[in-house]
Write a protein that holds these residues in place. Structure first.
Motif, PDB file in Angstrom:
ATOM      1  N   ARG A   1       0.832  -1.210   0.000  1.00 53.06           N
ATOM      2  CA  ARG A   1       0.000   0.000   0.000  1.00 53.06           C
ATOM      3  C   ARG A   1       0.867   1.260   0.000  1.00 53.06           C
ATOM      4  NH1 ARG A   1      -5.310   0.832   1.550  1.00 53.06           N
ATOM      5  NH2 ARG A   1      -5.428  -1.304   2.412  1.00 53.06           N
ATOM      6  N   SER A   2       0.579   2.150  -0.928  1.00 50.13           N
ATOM      7  CA  SER A   2       1.279   3.434  -0.999  1.00 50.13           C
ATOM      8  C   SER A   2       0.426   4.399  -1.826  1.00 50.13           C
ATOM      9  CB  SER A   2       2.661   3.260  -1.655  1.00 50.13           C
ATOM     10  OG  SER A   2       3.361   4.482  -1.670  1.00 50.13           O
ATOM     11  N   PRO A   3       0.198   5.606  -1.334  1.00 53.69           N
ATOM     12  CA  PRO A   3       0.676   6.154  -0.052  1.00 53.69           C
ATOM     13  C   PRO A   3      -0.071   5.538   1.123  1.00 53.69           C
ATOM     14  CG  PRO A   3      -0.825   7.696  -1.094  1.00 53.69           C
ATOM     15  CD  PRO A   3      -0.619   6.576  -2.090  1.00 53.69           C
ATOM     16  N   ASN A   4       0.450   5.776   2.309  1.00 60.72           N
ATOM     17  CA  ASN A   4      -0.125   5.172   3.511  1.00 60.72           C
ATOM     18  C   ASN A   4      -0.027   6.194   4.660  1.00 60.72           C
ATOM     19  OD1 ASN A   4      -0.982   3.527   5.582  1.00 60.72           O
ATOM     20  ND2 ASN A   4       0.237   1.762   4.938  1.00 60.72           N
ATOM     21  N   PRO A   5      -0.931   7.160   4.692  1.00 61.60           N
ATOM     22  CA  PRO A   5      -0.836   8.241   5.691  1.00 61.60           C
ATOM     23  C   PRO A   5      -1.393   7.856   7.063  1.00 61.60           C
ATOM     24  CG  PRO A   5      -2.714   8.637   4.283  1.00 61.60           C
ATOM     25  CD  PRO A   5      -2.048   7.385   3.753  1.00 61.60           C
ATOM     26  N   HIS A   6      -0.929   6.731   7.600  1.00 61.89           N
ATOM     27  CA  HIS A   6      -1.420   6.308   8.916  1.00 61.89           C
ATOM     28  C   HIS A   6      -0.913   7.274   9.998  1.00 61.89           C
ATOM     29  CE1 HIS A   6       2.465   4.832  10.362  1.00 61.89           C
ATOM     30  NE2 HIS A   6       2.653   4.260   9.188  1.00 61.89           N
ATOM     31  N   VAL A   7      -1.532   7.174  11.151  1.00 60.48           N
ATOM     32  CA  VAL A   7      -1.155   8.043  12.279  1.00 60.48           C
ATOM     33  C   VAL A   7      -0.723   7.188  13.468  1.00 60.48           C
ATOM     34  CG1 VAL A   7      -2.507  10.073  11.622  1.00 60.48           C
ATOM     35  CG2 VAL A   7      -3.614   8.228  12.919  1.00 60.48           C
ATOM     36  N   ALA A   8      -0.080   6.049  13.171  1.00 57.84           N
ATOM     37  CA  ALA A   8       0.349   5.158  14.247  1.00 57.84           C
ATOM     38  C   ALA A   8       1.305   5.849  15.205  1.00 57.84           C
ATOM     39  CB  ALA A   8       1.004   3.912  13.662  1.00 57.84           C
ATOM     40  N   PHE A   9       2.105   6.797  14.695  1.00 62.21           N
ATOM     41  CA  PHE A   9       3.032   7.539  15.545  1.00 62.21           C
ATOM     42  C   PHE A   9       2.558   8.970  15.785  1.00 62.21           C
ATOM     43  CE2 PHE A   9       6.122   4.407  13.616  1.00 62.21           C
ATOM     44  CZ  PHE A   9       6.263   3.660  14.771  1.00 62.21           C
ATOM     45  N   GLY A  10       1.272   9.205  15.591  1.00 63.33           N
ATOM     46  CA  GLY A  10       0.721  10.527  15.823  1.00 63.33           C
ATOM     47  C   GLY A  10       0.916  11.446  14.635  1.00 63.33           C
ATOM     48  N   ASP A  11       0.739  12.749  14.897  1.00 63.98           N
ATOM     49  CA  ASP A  11       0.915  13.768  13.875  1.00 63.98           C
ATOM     50  C   ASP A  11       1.063  15.097  14.602  1.00 63.98           C
ATOM     51  OD1 ASP A  11       1.016  15.140  11.458  1.00 63.98           O
ATOM     52  OD2 ASP A  11      -0.644  14.003  10.572  1.00 63.98           O
ATOM     53  N   GLY A  12       1.492  16.105  13.877  1.00 66.34           N
ATOM     54  CA  GLY A  12       1.626  17.420  14.497  1.00 66.34           C
ATOM     55  C   GLY A  12       2.832  17.509  15.412  1.00 66.34           C
ATOM     56  N   PRO A  13       2.803  18.430  16.366  1.00 67.25           N
ATOM     57  CA  PRO A  13       3.984  18.679  17.205  1.00 67.25           C
ATOM     58  C   PRO A  13       4.382  17.490  18.066  1.00 67.25           C
ATOM     59  CG  PRO A  13       2.073  19.905  18.026  1.00 67.25           C
ATOM     60  CD  PRO A  13       1.707  19.374  16.672  1.00 67.25           C
ATOM     61  N   HIS A  14       3.433  16.586  18.351  1.00 64.77           N
ATOM     62  CA  HIS A  14       3.742  15.457  19.228  1.00 64.77           C
ATOM     63  C   HIS A  14       4.014  14.164  18.461  1.00 64.77           C
ATOM     64  CE1 HIS A  14       3.235  16.967  23.334  1.00 64.77           C
ATOM     65  NE2 HIS A  14       2.326  17.778  22.836  1.00 64.77           N
ATOM     66  N   VAL A  15       4.286  14.252  17.159  1.00 61.32           N
ATOM     67  CA  VAL A  15       4.616  13.029  16.425  1.00 61.32           C
ATOM     68  C   VAL A  15       5.769  12.333  17.147  1.00 61.32           C
ATOM     69  CG1 VAL A  15       6.239  14.145  14.834  1.00 61.32           C
ATOM     70  CG2 VAL A  15       5.028  12.073  14.136  1.00 61.32           C
ATOM     71  N   CYS A  16       5.710  11.019  17.221  1.00 62.83           N
ATOM     72  CA  CYS A  16       6.609  10.240  18.073  1.00 62.83           C
ATOM     73  C   CYS A  16       8.077  10.534  17.781  1.00 62.83           C
ATOM     74  CB  CYS A  16       6.330   8.758  17.882  1.00 62.83           C
ATOM     75  SG  CYS A  16       7.408   7.674  18.837  1.00 62.83           S
ATOM     76  N   LEU A  17       8.791  10.942  18.808  1.00 66.25           N
ATOM     77  CA  LEU A  17      10.211  11.270  18.676  1.00 66.25           C
ATOM     78  C   LEU A  17      11.038  10.039  18.320  1.00 66.25           C
ATOM     79  CD1 LEU A  17      12.291  13.588  19.069  1.00 66.25           C
ATOM     80  CD2 LEU A  17      12.506  12.842  21.441  1.00 66.25           C
ATOM     81  N   GLY A  18      10.623   8.876  18.765  1.00 66.31           N
ATOM     82  CA  GLY A  18      11.365   7.654  18.504  1.00 66.31           C
ATOM     83  C   GLY A  18      10.825   6.831  17.349  1.00 66.31           C
ATOM     84  N   ALA A  19      10.026   7.444  16.471  1.00 69.40           N
ATOM     85  CA  ALA A  19       9.413   6.685  15.370  1.00 69.40           C
ATOM     86  C   ALA A  19      10.467   6.035  14.486  1.00 69.40           C
ATOM     87  CB  ALA A  19       8.511   7.597  14.546  1.00 69.40           C
TER      88      ALA A  19
END
Length: 420
Positions: free
Chosen positions: A356-374
């Motif tokens: 699958r592509s594109p794949n705009p999932h939000v498993a690691f969040g979005d915005g300013p709090h997107v996961c630092l360790g993604a």
């Protein structure tokens, strides 16, 4: 002419239902008919009732909430569905996860400096070797027995824990503490994970994120930082301990965040991805045959089984979302797994498609709090799946998985797999 009425709002709060399965059918009802739906918060599993919250289930609305920190705050009421004790809230707000810009940005910049390119390269080699060692040992044991193995207890729990301990620089003798703290904080709704509930003098359960229950972890963080100042090494805690801009309490909070979030993200995502591969042999064979790439597969498996189910925000002011009026101070909870099955964004969302592509999932969040360790989580997942592809021609489930009792973490406690 009688117009059809919308179906009633289903409950997606009760953590006990997630021990059976993620309620995708209920999510679809919400997306189609009640995209911003009021959910009651009754007393469950001994935890007191709350005031209720708005459940946000469409992808576009989830992204909007996550990106708009000026309207939907992480700081006002922190980021868990349950309200913390008001006396604990100032303490909980000190964590980067529970701050808003610009304070959040300062802390994020400080900790991101510890993730150097050289450290990433060294970590990659260690992770690949660990995946090979753990999986090889588990398969050897299985084949010497009845051919089945629990990939959670034999591989993924240790894989996530040991990788995190290596990244942080936790001595081998202390690594069991990381799992203990993660289970206590993340799995507090599940008796198998958290153990007996700790209660205050009035008999009320204590929040596992309260200072009363984090004293041992914070004391350890201080001791480890002092050790790293005297004996520096190539690890995250050494970098943080030598950062003059970080205060002692900030360092302790970083240790808490990295220990819990860093461990449980991979600890939840890895078995979820392995379960999906075992249940979809056509997709597994496509991946082994090169018809799908490992990079796109990792993203699709994160969409299919996001490690985090929900995150909470609090409305800063009166606003409207998807036509629903939200008042200042009300809780707004985004549902990641619901957003990932939104056909407005994902074609045929209930089909696993490793290409699958594109794949705009939000498993690691979005915005300013997107996961630092993604990046580190993806690295670990890719390395593990690559080793599974090499070592297991055709994995199949040997029984139903056991799932975590939680409306926060999409956890799997046991995953029996047949190896041959």
């Amino acid at each position: 002419m009688t117009l059809p009425t919308a179906p009633p709002v289903p409950d997606v709060f009760d953590p006990r239902q997630y021990a059976e399965q993620v309620p995708y059918a209920a999510y679809r009802v919400l997306r189609d008919h009640h995209p911003v739906a009021w959910q009651a918060e009754p007393e469950v599993l001994g935890w007191p009732a709350g005031p209720g919250f708005w459940a946000v289930t469409r992808h576009a609305d989830v992204v909007r909430v996550l990106k708009d920190a000026s309207t939907y705050s992480s700081h006002l009421g922190a980021t868990q569905i349950r309200d913390p004790d008001p006396a604990d809230l100032p303490f909980i707000r000190r964590m980067m996860l529970n701050q808003d810009p610009p304070a959040h940005g300062r802390l994020r910049r400080l900790v991101s400096r510890a993730f150097t390119p050289g450290r990433v390269r060294r970590f990659t080699a260690v992770v690949e070797a660990r995946a090979r060692t753990l999986l090889g040992g588990a398969l050897a044991t299985a084949r010497a027995g009845d051919g089945t193995v629990d990939l959670v207890s034999a591989v993924t729990d240790d894989y996530a824990l040991l990788n995190l301990a290596d990244l942080l620089g936790v001595p081998e003798s202390d690594r069991g503490l990381l799992l203990h703290w993660t289970q206590r904080v993340i799995g507090y709704q599940d008796p198998d994970e958290a153990g007996p509930t700790v209660r205050d003098a009035a008999g009320r359960p204590l929040n596992p994120r309260s200072p009363a229950l984090l004293g041992d972890m914070f004391a350890y963080a201080g001791q480890l930082a002092e050790h790293k100042r005297r004996h520096p090494a190539d690890d995250i805690m050494t970098a943080l301990a030598h950062d003059a801009e970080l205060t002692g309490p900030e360092l302790e909070m970083f240790f808490f965040l990295l220990t819990v979030a860093g461990n449980d993200t991979v600890r939840s995502a890895a078995p979820g991805g392995l379960l999906a591969l075992a249940e979809h042999p056509d997709q597994y064979e496509a991946l082994r045959g090169g018809k799908a790439g490992l990079d796109t597969a990792v993203e699709e498996l994160l969409r299919w089984h996001p490690p985090v189910l929900t995150f909470r925000r609090t409305a800063v002011r009166d606003t409207r979302l998807a036509g629903t009026r939200i008042r200042a101070g009300e809780k707004v909870v985004v549902f990641h797994a619901a957003a990932h099955r939104d056909e407005r964004v994902f074609a045929d969302p209930d089909r696993l498609d490793l290409a699958r592509s594109p794949n705009p999932h939000v498993a690691f969040g979005d915005g300013p709090h997107v996961c630092l360790g993604a990046h580190f989580a993806r690295l670990q997942l890719r390395s593990l799946y690559a080793e599974v592809l090499r070592a297991l021609p055709a994995p199949r489930t040997a029984g139903p998985p056991r799932r975590l009792v939680s409306n926060f973490i999409n956890g799997i406690k046991s995953l029996p797999v047949r190896t041959g």
